[in-house]
Design a protein around this motif. Structure first.
Motif, PDB file in Angstrom:
ATOM      1  N   VAL A 161       0.825  -1.211   0.000  1.00 14.77           N
ATOM      2  CA  VAL A 161       0.000   0.000   0.000  1.00 14.77           C
ATOM      3  C   VAL A 161       0.860   1.262   0.000  1.00 14.77           C
ATOM      4  O   VAL A 161       0.333   2.361   0.094  1.00 14.77           O
ATOM      5  CB  VAL A 161      -0.938   0.010   1.222  1.00 14.77           C
ATOM      6  CG1 VAL A 161      -1.841  -1.201   1.208  1.00 14.77           C
ATOM      7  CG2 VAL A 161      -0.152   0.078   2.519  1.00 14.77           C
ATOM      8  N   THR A 162       2.175   1.121  -0.118  1.00 13.81           N
ATOM      9  CA  THR A 162       3.070   2.282  -0.070  1.00 13.81           C
ATOM     10  C   THR A 162       3.484   2.756  -1.453  1.00 13.81           C
ATOM     11  O   THR A 162       4.288   3.650  -1.581  1.00 13.81           O
ATOM     12  CB  THR A 162       4.331   1.920   0.720  1.00 13.81           C
ATOM     13  OG1 THR A 162       4.934   0.771   0.111  1.00 13.81           O
ATOM     14  CG2 THR A 162       3.984   1.609   2.156  1.00 13.81           C
ATOM     15  N   GLU A 163       2.918   2.169  -2.505  1.00 15.76           N
ATOM     16  CA  GLU A 163       3.330   2.536  -3.856  1.00 15.76           C
ATOM     17  C   GLU A 163       2.996   3.990  -4.182  1.00 15.76           C
ATOM     18  O   GLU A 163       3.692   4.649  -4.932  1.00 15.76           O
ATOM     19  CB  GLU A 163       2.642   1.596  -4.858  1.00 15.76           C
ATOM     20  CG  GLU A 163       3.122   1.795  -6.295  1.00 15.76           C
ATOM     21  CD  GLU A 163       2.482   0.793  -7.220  1.00 15.76           C
ATOM     22  OE1 GLU A 163       2.448   1.057  -8.442  1.00 15.76           O
ATOM     23  OE2 GLU A 163       2.000  -0.254  -6.725  1.00 15.76           O
ATOM     24  N   SER A 164       1.901   4.509  -3.580  1.00 16.45           N
ATOM     25  CA  SER A 164       1.489   5.879  -3.884  1.00 16.45           C
ATOM     26  C   SER A 164       2.500   6.917  -3.404  1.00 16.45           C
ATOM     27  O   SER A 164       2.472   8.049  -3.820  1.00 16.45           O
ATOM     28  CB  SER A 164       0.121   6.161  -3.241  1.00 16.45           C
ATOM     29  OG  SER A 164       0.209   6.042  -1.839  1.00 16.45           O
ATOM     30  N   LEU A 165       3.460   6.522  -2.539  1.00 17.77           N
ATOM     31  CA  LEU A 165       4.489   7.453  -2.103  1.00 17.77           C
ATOM     32  C   LEU A 165       5.450   7.780  -3.246  1.00 17.77           C
ATOM     33  O   LEU A 165       6.109   8.812  -3.254  1.00 17.77           O
ATOM     34  CB  LEU A 165       5.267   6.855  -0.934  1.00 17.77           C
ATOM     35  CG  LEU A 165       4.468   6.625   0.364  1.00 17.77           C
ATOM     36  CD1 LEU A 165       5.333   5.943   1.386  1.00 17.77           C
ATOM     37  CD2 LEU A 165       3.947   7.954   0.898  1.00 17.77           C
ATOM     38  N   PHE A 166       5.504   6.852  -4.247  1.00 10.62           N
ATOM     39  CA  PHE A 166       6.450   7.028  -5.327  1.00 10.62           C
ATOM     40  C   PHE A 166       5.765   7.244  -6.661  1.00 10.62           C
ATOM     41  O   PHE A 166       6.366   7.660  -7.631  1.00 10.62           O
ATOM     42  CB  PHE A 166       7.362   5.792  -5.418  1.00 10.62           C
ATOM     43  CG  PHE A 166       7.989   5.447  -4.109  1.00 10.62           C
ATOM     44  CD1 PHE A 166       9.088   6.138  -3.637  1.00 10.62           C
ATOM     45  CD2 PHE A 166       7.450   4.430  -3.319  1.00 10.62           C
ATOM     46  CE1 PHE A 166       9.651   5.814  -2.426  1.00 10.62           C
ATOM     47  CE2 PHE A 166       8.012   4.119  -2.108  1.00 10.62           C
ATOM     48  CZ  PHE A 166       9.120   4.816  -1.654  1.00 10.62           C
ATOM     49  N   GLU A 167       4.451   6.908  -6.750  1.00 10.27           N
ATOM     50  CA  GLU A 167       3.702   7.118  -7.974  1.00 10.27           C
ATOM     51  C   GLU A 167       2.613   8.150  -7.726  1.00 10.27           C
ATOM     52  O   GLU A 167       2.330   8.547  -6.595  1.00 10.27           O
ATOM     53  CB  GLU A 167       3.093   5.787  -8.441  1.00 10.27           C
ATOM     54  CG  GLU A 167       4.146   4.739  -8.744  1.00 10.27           C
ATOM     55  CD  GLU A 167       3.519   3.440  -9.231  1.00 10.27           C
ATOM     56  OE1 GLU A 167       2.274   3.412  -9.344  1.00 10.27           O
ATOM     57  OE2 GLU A 167       4.265   2.486  -9.484  1.00 10.27           O
ATOM     58  N   GLY A 168       1.898   8.525  -8.763  1.00 14.98           N
ATOM     59  CA  GLY A 168       0.828   9.511  -8.628  1.00 14.98           C
ATOM     60  C   GLY A 168      -0.416   8.917  -8.033  1.00 14.98           C
ATOM     61  O   GLY A 168      -0.448   7.781  -7.591  1.00 14.98           O
ATOM     62  N   ASP A 169      -1.494   9.697  -8.037  1.00 16.72           N
ATOM     63  CA  ASP A 169      -2.768   9.207  -7.519  1.00 16.72           C
ATOM     64  C   ASP A 169      -3.238   8.028  -8.345  1.00 16.72           C
ATOM     65  O   ASP A 169      -2.976   7.923  -9.535  1.00 16.72           O
ATOM     66  CB  ASP A 169      -3.828  10.333  -7.565  1.00 16.72           C
ATOM     67  CG  ASP A 169      -3.465  11.457  -6.620  1.00 16.72           C
ATOM     68  OD1 ASP A 169      -2.706  11.182  -5.665  1.00 16.72           O
ATOM     69  OD2 ASP A 169      -3.932  12.592  -6.847  1.00 16.72           O
ATOM     70  N   GLY A 170      -4.013   7.185  -7.712  1.00 20.05           N
ATOM     71  CA  GLY A 170      -4.540   6.014  -8.409  1.00 20.05           C
ATOM     72  C   GLY A 170      -3.634   4.821  -8.315  1.00 20.05           C
ATOM     73  O   GLY A 170      -3.907   3.805  -8.930  1.00 20.05           O
ATOM     74  N   GLY A 171      -2.507   4.889  -7.549  1.00 16.81           N
ATOM     75  CA  GLY A 171      -1.599   3.759  -7.393  1.00 16.81           C
ATOM     76  C   GLY A 171      -2.132   2.773  -6.389  1.00 16.81           C
ATOM     77  O   GLY A 171      -3.264   2.838  -5.944  1.00 16.81           O
TER      78      GLY A 171
END
Length: 577
Positions: free
Chosen positions: A481-491
């Motif tokens: 669930v930490t992918e959004s720290l490195f990608e944009g919204d919707g990750g």
């Protein structure tokens, strides 16, 4: 239930089947009552009809000894079974089963659910470095052997491994031997080397045996296998070499040299195994050698090994401490005593406890045995049910009258309590509204302190400074669930799923390192056991292998990697923001 007065032993070799009936003497010794054997035809390394021959031989021998539905303990040859000796870390008694099962999964070259396996600890309770022997056989191969045994009407009581049965026979008959000894069992397809030193044992199977000699003779004389076997039995002997004169018959002299060359290969394997046993197993070189098996009846074989090994060599007598009944075929027993070691070892399993007690019964036999053990409890439970029904019937009429009077009293109380029911419902509605208003505040406070509390809880589980964490990652539905720290919204870190439901963190992934330590990878297992005591995780119904998804070991890196995926307790609900 009392032990039976007699017990049957069956040895299934590569080229012969032998059977014996034993009983206990009044002094607690072993008495041989009946014995017979049968040779199997053909090359044991190539004959596809072997199981059918075994079944026919078992049927013939059972009829000869007058056996019908007796329970039989039988041994299977060493080359049919995977055997491995493994060193274990210092363990408590409760942990032994789990660690040995882990070792079995790592060492057995088949999926563990496709084999029947067993183990026994070696070296005694005071051993500084515990060791276990693992034995395993493919389930389908074992079922084929068992069908050949039970087809004629016998019942399986226990399945042993031939080298371990020989070990039990040696310990029973040669308890006075204190120096390190080597038992050389030369069979048809293989030779089993059994190293015996105090309470320790080590075995190895070498693919050189009587049929190897026969194959060499057949190749030398361009003869069929069965003809070469007959020549070996009638005229074969081991050439003495050196200054000894050859046999006057040139063909027999040539055959004796072929036999010597084959046995020289066997001697080289014995020397190689001696070195392995001394350097890798920490054992001592044998001080005395004992020969047994069908091939050792060949003339001058004892002199050959005495010359080659430069050690005292004797023939192993498995009947040294065994009484033979007067009605037994003493002439046949005397001629084949060197082939009866496995039978004596199996007979001892029916007499009392033995130093080596392995059992590889098929799953169907294990289930039937478990059902038999539970049968007395089923009978007792049935009697209790009958007694209960009788008592229930006796008191039924009085119970019905009492129930009617009690029902009338309860109806009166229910009418009185119904007046309060509507009031209670009103207050329950008010309480629900209050809970809905306070829930967001309670959840916010819990989420604020949860990760600090969780990290502190995990930190308390560390009991060794050889282990440390490198990464802790929350998961939702097995996805980070930490992918959004490195990608944009919707990750992957979005708080809502595609259906609009709020995603929850349901597990964490822990990665870390451990350095060299006396417990090796078991330090990770200890950490896993510590996590079980935490109220934050749900580990009770999971196996260790389901949680520890990676556990490196055995290379020369300065530290090894481990990885765990640990489910959170279902009562903990942490939303993905």
């Amino acid at each position: 239930m009392a032990e039976p007065t007699s017990f049957v032993a069956l040895n299934i070799g590569s080229q012969r089947v032998s059977i014996a009936e034993f009983s206990a003497t009044p002094q607690g010794g072993l008495l041989l009552k009946k014995y017979s054997s049968s040779e199997l035809l053909g090359d044991p390394a190539a004959d596809s009809s072997r199981n059918a021959q075994v079944a026919a031989s078992v049927k013939e021998l059972s009829a000869e000894l007058g056996l019908k539905k007796e329970a039989v303990r039988y041994a299977i040859s060493g080359q049919s079974v995977f055997t491995r000796f493994v060193k274990l870390p210092p363990l408590t008694e409760e942990k032994v089963g789990d660690i040995v099962e882990f070792e079995a999964q790592q060492n057995v070259p088949f999926p563990i659910n496709e084999v029947v396996w067993d183990y026994q600890l070696l070296g005694g309770e005071d051993s500084v470095e515990p060791e276990a022997v693992l034995v395993a056989i493919k389930s389908d191969a074992l079922n084929e052997i068992n069908d050949a045994v039970t087809g004629p009407g016998l019942q399986t009581a226990m399945v042993d491994v031939a080298p371990m049965a020989l070990y039990n026979a040696f310990r029973y008959n040669y308890s006075d031997v204190s120096e390190p000894a080597l038992l050389v069992d030369i069979g048809a397809r293989t030779t089993n080397l059994i190293y015996i030193e105090g309470n320790s044992v080590f075995t190895r199977s070498i693919p050189v045996g009587g049929s190897t000699i026969t194959t060499s003779i057949a190749k030398e004389f361009q003869a069929p296998f069965l003809e070469a076997e007959q020549k070996k039995i009638e005229d074969g002997f081991v050439a003495l070499g050196g200054a000894y004169a050859d046999h006057e018959d040139e063909a027999i002299a040539a055959m004796s040299k072929v036999i010597r060359n084959t046995l020289t290969r066997l001697h080289a394997e014995v020397v190689r195994t001696n070195n392995f046993y001394r350097t890798q197993q920490g054992g001592s070189l044998p001080s005395v050698v004992y020969l047994c098996g069908a091939t050792v009846s060949m003339p001058y074989i004892r002199e050959f090994f005495t010359e080659k090994l430069n050690l005292p060599v004797e023939f192993f007598n498995p009947l040294r401490n065994v009484l033979v009944a007067p009605e037994a075929d003493s002439e046949k027993i005397s001629a084949e005593a060197h082939k009866m070691g496995e039978l004596v070892g199996l007979g001892l399993r029916g007499l009392s406890s033995c130093p080596m007690e392995l059992d590889l019964v098929p799953e169907s036999v294990a289930k039937a045995r478990e059902l038999t053990e539970r049968k007395p409890f089923f009978v007792l439970a049935g009697a209790c049910v009958v007694a209960f029904l009788a008592a229930a019937g006796f008191f039924y009429s009085k119970g019905a009258q009492l129930a009617q009077s009690e029902t009338a009293a309860f109806d009166a109380k229910a009418t009185n309590l119904n007046r309060y029911a509507s009031k209670i419902k009103e207050w329950e509605t008010v309480q629900s509204e209050v809970d809905m208003k306070t829930e967001p505040f309670t959840e916010a406070v819990f989420n604020r302190i949860f990760w600090v509390s969780l990290l502190d809880d995990i930190n308390q589980r560390f009991t060794s400074d050889t282990l440390w964490l490198t990464e802790l990652e929350p998961l939702s539905g097995e996805e980070p669930v930490t992918e959004s720290l490195f990608e944009g919204d919707g990750g992957a870190g979005d708080g809502d799923s595609a259906e609009g439901e709020r995603k929850m963190i349901d597990a964490i992934r822990i990665m870390g390192l451990y350095r060299e330590n006396p417990l090796r990878e078991q330090v990770v297992v200890q950490f896993y056991e510590q996590l079980k005591e935490s109220g934050n995780f749900s580990l009770e119904e999971l196996d260790q292998k389901d949680v520890i998804t990676r556990l490196d070991s055995g290379d020369d890196r300065w530290a090894q990697v481990f990885e765990m995926i640990i489910p959170l307790d279902p009562g903990i609900r942490i939303p993905v923001e």
